[in-house]
Write a protein that holds these residues in place. Sequence first.
Motif, PDB file in Angstrom:
ATOM      1  N   ASP A   1       0.805  -1.223   0.000  1.00  0.00           N
ATOM      2  CA  ASP A   1       0.000   0.000   0.000  1.00  0.00           C
ATOM      3  C   ASP A   1       0.839   1.275   0.000  1.00  0.00           C
ATOM      4  OD1 ASP A   1       0.933  -0.002   2.596  1.00  0.00           O
ATOM      5  OD2 ASP A   1      -1.005  -0.446   3.525  1.00  0.00           O
ATOM      6  N   GLY A   2       2.178   1.137  -0.036  1.00  0.00           N
ATOM      7  CA  GLY A   2       3.045   2.303  -0.148  1.00  0.00           C
ATOM      8  C   GLY A   2       3.130   3.175   1.085  1.00  0.00           C
ATOM      9  N   LYS A   3       2.769   2.645   2.260  1.00  0.00           N
ATOM     10  CA  LYS A   3       2.827   3.457   3.469  1.00  0.00           C
ATOM     11  C   LYS A   3       3.251   2.635   4.676  1.00  0.00           C
ATOM     12  CE  LYS A   3      -2.132   2.907   4.494  1.00  0.00           C
ATOM     13  NZ  LYS A   3      -2.058   2.161   5.755  1.00  0.00           N
ATOM     14  N   LEU A   4       3.694   3.348   5.705  1.00  0.00           N
ATOM     15  CA  LEU A   4       3.981   2.769   7.005  1.00  0.00           C
ATOM     16  C   LEU A   4       2.824   3.105   7.952  1.00  0.00           C
ATOM     17  CD1 LEU A   4       7.694   3.975   7.364  1.00  0.00           C
ATOM     18  CD2 LEU A   4       6.956   1.648   6.778  1.00  0.00           C
ATOM     19  N   ASP A   5       2.479   2.174   8.823  1.00  0.00           N
ATOM     20  CA  ASP A   5       1.454   2.416   9.843  1.00  0.00           C
ATOM     21  C   ASP A   5       2.129   2.421  11.205  1.00  0.00           C
ATOM     22  OD1 ASP A   5      -1.249   2.403   8.430  1.00  0.00           O
ATOM     23  OD2 ASP A   5      -0.339   0.566   7.652  1.00  0.00           O
ATOM     24  N   VAL A   6       2.025   3.547  11.897  1.00  0.00           N
ATOM     25  CA  VAL A   6       2.689   3.737  13.184  1.00  0.00           C
ATOM     26  C   VAL A   6       1.649   3.730  14.295  1.00  0.00           C
ATOM     27  CG1 VAL A   6       4.195   5.256  14.543  1.00  0.00           C
ATOM     28  CG2 VAL A   6       4.432   5.158  12.040  1.00  0.00           C
TER      29      VAL A   6
ATOM     30  N   ALA B   1      -1.988   6.670  16.722  1.00  0.00           N
ATOM     31  CA  ALA B   1      -1.793   5.923  15.474  1.00  0.00           C
ATOM     32  C   ALA B   1      -1.914   6.862  14.284  1.00  0.00           C
ATOM     33  CB  ALA B   1      -2.814   4.801  15.357  1.00  0.00           C
ATOM     34  N   PHE B   2      -1.059   6.618  13.267  1.00  0.00           N
ATOM     35  CA  PHE B   2      -1.115   7.434  12.055  1.00  0.00           C
ATOM     36  C   PHE B   2      -0.354   6.734  10.932  1.00  0.00           C
ATOM     37  CE2 PHE B   2       2.471   8.818  14.628  1.00  0.00           C
ATOM     38  CZ  PHE B   2       3.534   8.801  13.738  1.00  0.00           C
ATOM     39  N   PRO B   3      -0.745   6.981   9.681  1.00  0.00           N
ATOM     40  CA  PRO B   3       0.026   6.492   8.529  1.00  0.00           C
ATOM     41  C   PRO B   3       1.050   7.541   8.112  1.00  0.00           C
ATOM     42  CG  PRO B   3      -2.044   7.400   7.773  1.00  0.00           C
ATOM     43  CD  PRO B   3      -2.033   7.579   9.271  1.00  0.00           C
ATOM     44  N   THR B   4       2.150   7.092   7.523  1.00  0.00           N
ATOM     45  CA  THR B   4       3.172   8.007   7.039  1.00  0.00           C
ATOM     46  C   THR B   4       4.074   7.258   6.073  1.00  0.00           C
ATOM     47  OG1 THR B   4       4.819   9.660   7.738  1.00  0.00           O
ATOM     48  CG2 THR B   4       4.853   7.531   8.869  1.00  0.00           C
TER      49      THR B   4
END
Length: 298
Positions: A217-222, A253-256
Amino acid sequence: MVQIGQTGKRALLVVNPRARRGTGSIAAAVDRLEAAGLDVREVKAGEQHKIDDVIRAEAKSCDLVIVGGGDGTLNAAAPALVETGLPLGVLPLGTANDFARTVSIPPDLQKAADIIAAGNLRDIDLGEVNGHLFFNVASIGFSAELAAELTQHAKKRWGVLGYAVVAARILLRSRLFTAHIDHDGTTEHIHTMQVSVGNGRYYGGGMTVEETATADDGKLDVYSLEVDHWWRLLALLPALRKGTQGQWDDVRAFPTTEVTIRTRRRRAVNTDGELSTYTPAHFSIRPKAIPVFAPPAG
């Protein structure tokens, strides 16, 4: 999704004998691969022959690499797979096999071999922290302590149960630590039990980074567990398994695509179950870094 013909393809099968099922027979899976027209040559990795070195040495004499092992074995193979660009097949021989689960590769070795034989490729992302690649998740705090104490013997003997036993012991003594998280033009100051940065969906024997996450999905989930009592973490367990922990008030929590985590004292970073680096930790995403034989997405 790409379809390739497998007849006549040269497959390098690298098996980690230390994986939980690594010393068992995989003959039936190899038979399936050879019946599909693959020319399979098996090499065992070990202390004297590291898996990434084996892949680099054999890269010109093979068309694809099949890794027999768990998430730690895949993690060790990642640098050579990126360098060579060879497609990856997975025979899940480990304890948790979280990456295999993320991309829907079944634990049954013959069925996993059938997926490789079918030739369907997915380009999956990799996470990176301080130059170290990871498939599933990187964590600072509780999970890193778990990785440090969960021995190969315990994983091989007890499997996923070993995670639970050691985790309970660590949980009782865990304390919050202070961290600074730099991302997307902001700095957040936190007190946390664990910060996790996920690339895929599953980790830690069935925990979920984020319920909608995929490996491409091209993202990191923190997420950061900012709970002040161990019993609160127990209450969070169902959400952690589903990947809905970000809905809780004491979970940030956030995507980046890029994040740096700084701590007052140096803390270990756990990548796919292996301690690989220390804070300060700079994380980024490598989109579509490796082609993997897997069922179609969705």
